[in-house]
Scaffold this active site. Structure first.
Site, mmCIF file in Angstrom:
data_model
loop_
_atom_site.group_PDB
_atom_site.id
_atom_site.type_symbol
_atom_site.label_atom_id
_atom_site.label_comp_id
_atom_site.label_asym_id
_atom_site.label_seq_id
_atom_site.Cartn_x
_atom_site.Cartn_y
_atom_site.Cartn_z
ATOM 1 N N HIS A 154 0.811 -1.225 0.000
ATOM 2 C CA HIS A 154 0.000 0.000 0.000
ATOM 3 C C HIS A 154 0.840 1.269 0.000
ATOM 4 C CE1 HIS A 154 -3.184 -2.759 1.996
ATOM 5 N NE2 HIS A 154 -3.282 -2.778 0.678
ATOM 6 N N CYS A 162 3.422 13.250 -7.017
ATOM 7 C CA CYS A 162 2.576 14.182 -7.762
ATOM 8 C C CYS A 162 1.594 13.365 -8.599
ATOM 9 C CB CYS A 162 3.408 15.081 -8.670
ATOM 10 S SG CYS A 162 2.377 16.089 -9.780
ATOM 11 N N CYS A 218 2.855 20.501 -6.818
ATOM 12 C CA CYS A 218 4.109 19.994 -7.384
ATOM 13 C C CYS A 218 4.911 21.149 -7.985
ATOM 14 C CB CYS A 218 3.803 18.954 -8.459
ATOM 15 S SG CYS A 218 5.251 18.379 -9.384
ATOM 16 N N CYS A 221 5.126 20.507 -12.082
ATOM 17 C CA CYS A 221 3.995 20.643 -13.017
ATOM 18 C C CYS A 221 2.778 21.325 -12.406
ATOM 19 C CB CYS A 221 3.604 19.272 -13.570
ATOM 20 S SG CYS A 221 2.662 18.254 -12.408
ATOM 21 N N ASN A 284 -1.840 -13.853 14.731
ATOM 22 C CA ASN A 284 -2.671 -12.652 14.837
ATOM 23 C C ASN A 284 -3.615 -12.779 16.020
ATOM 24 O OD1 ASN A 284 -3.669 -10.080 13.526
ATOM 25 N ND2 ASN A 284 -5.590 -11.234 13.607
ATOM 26 N N ILE A 285 -3.788 -11.690 16.748
ATOM 27 C CA ILE A 285 -4.756 -11.673 17.846
ATOM 28 C C ILE A 285 -6.116 -11.318 17.267
ATOM 29 C CG2 ILE A 285 -5.395 -10.595 20.032
ATOM 30 C CD1 ILE A 285 -2.378 -10.046 20.479
#
Length: 317
Positions: A154, A162, A218, A221, A284-285
């Site tokens: 992610h 930009c 940006c 641009c 995992n909990i």
């Protein structure tokens, strides 16, 4: 195991730095059970893997003081609604509010240290046991711990991009710009304690005049700058989607660490692995979307268990 020990001796051992003391409410409560047998089974699972891929989520970073999303004290459980990609791109006031919150949480977020779970995975990778880490986290703590084969599913808060010309730059540089433009918005560390969220922003008074917060477009641009991470409602980059699928399809074992897999982009990777006959283990909990696929499930603190696995594989005769 003699070979394993020699590999570890040759590798420069990373110092397991002390990390920020954390309040107990950030790390979710683990069931009070004897996990020795579970750890033994999970250690065997790791040791027998020929191509082990680890998928990590926010649960591995709670022991570094970063809140997760879905545990009882996580960001979503406390009512936090994340900004969507569409909101960020189409509504100017949303961008003003986002950057005002983010500028106050970012320094706290990047000061987090990797914990013993991150370090154990880095050492297991150095020994050739962990082949790849696919993380949903945007905190760069795997990199800080010394892991090299890390795919950030992610993106990362360490960069901004930009949306016009796709130029990627350092968030540290952009943070400096934001702080210089908005000195009156910078809160003291004491005032944000307990208000920080999983994405590195801070819960601020909703009645503040967010439109007075300044941020630059940006420089190349004039396009809209956004953090280089995947917002809700935004598609993963095609190269990330294809590479992550390729990694899990080649795996013979997948270990999920600190994730409920409620986000489809991560869950689908476990599904691809299962279709390729890979074994699945969960650390995992709480419940996960992949419980039905798992050969082993351990509900305990990630750092506690991973450091035990590291020790057993290094020191066992």
């Amino acid at each position: 195991s003699m070979l394993l020990r020699s590999i570890f001796k040759k590798r420069k051992v990373l110092q397991w730095k002390s990390y920020r003391s954390i309040s107990s409410d950030i790390v979710p409560e683990a069931p009070m059970v004897d996990i020795d047998m579970d750890v033994e089974l999970l250690t065997r699972f790791v040791a027998e893997s020929k191509n082990l891929v680890v998928i990590t989520g926010a649960g591995i970073s709670t022991e570094s003081g970063l809140p997760d999303y879905r545990s009882p004290n996580g960001s979503y459980s406390k009512g936090h609604k994340p900004v969507t990609y569409r909101q960020f791109m189409t509504q100017s006031h949303v961008r003003h509010r986002y950057w005002a919150r983010s500028v106050n949480g970012f320094n706290w977020f990047v000061d987090a240290f990797p914990n013993q779970g991150h370090h154990a995975l880095a050492q297991l990778e150095g020994a050739g046991i962990v082949k790849h880490i696919i993380t949903q986290n945007v905190d760069r703590l795997h990199h800080k711990a010394g892991s090299e084969h890390v795919l950030e599913l992610h993106g990362s808060l360490a960069e901004v991009i930009c949306t016009g010309c796709n130029k990627v730059t350092s968030r540290l540089d952009y943070q400096k710009e934001l702080e210089e433009l908005n000195p009156e918005w910078i809160s003291s560390a004491a005032s944000i304690t307990g208000k920080t969220r999983s994405d590195g922003d801070v819960d601020l008074d909703p009645h503040l005049d967010f439109l007075s917060f300044k941020y630059n477009p940006c420089g190349a641009c004039g396009g809209i700058i956004k953090p280089n991470l995947v917002f809700f409602g935004e598609n993963l980059p095609k190269i990330t989607t294809e590479y992550s699928k390729e990694i899990v399809q080649q795996a013979d074992s997948v270990l999920v660490v600190g994730s409920s897999l409620m986000v489809f982009s991560a869950y689908r990777l476990v599904h691809f692995a299962v279709e390729g006959s890979a074994r699945v283990a969960l650390l995992n909990i709480g419940s996960t979307r992949a419980d039905k696929f798992a050969q082993i499930k351990v509900e305990a603190r990630c750092g506690q268990v991973l450091s035990q696995i590291y020790s057993k594989l290094v020191h066992s005769g």
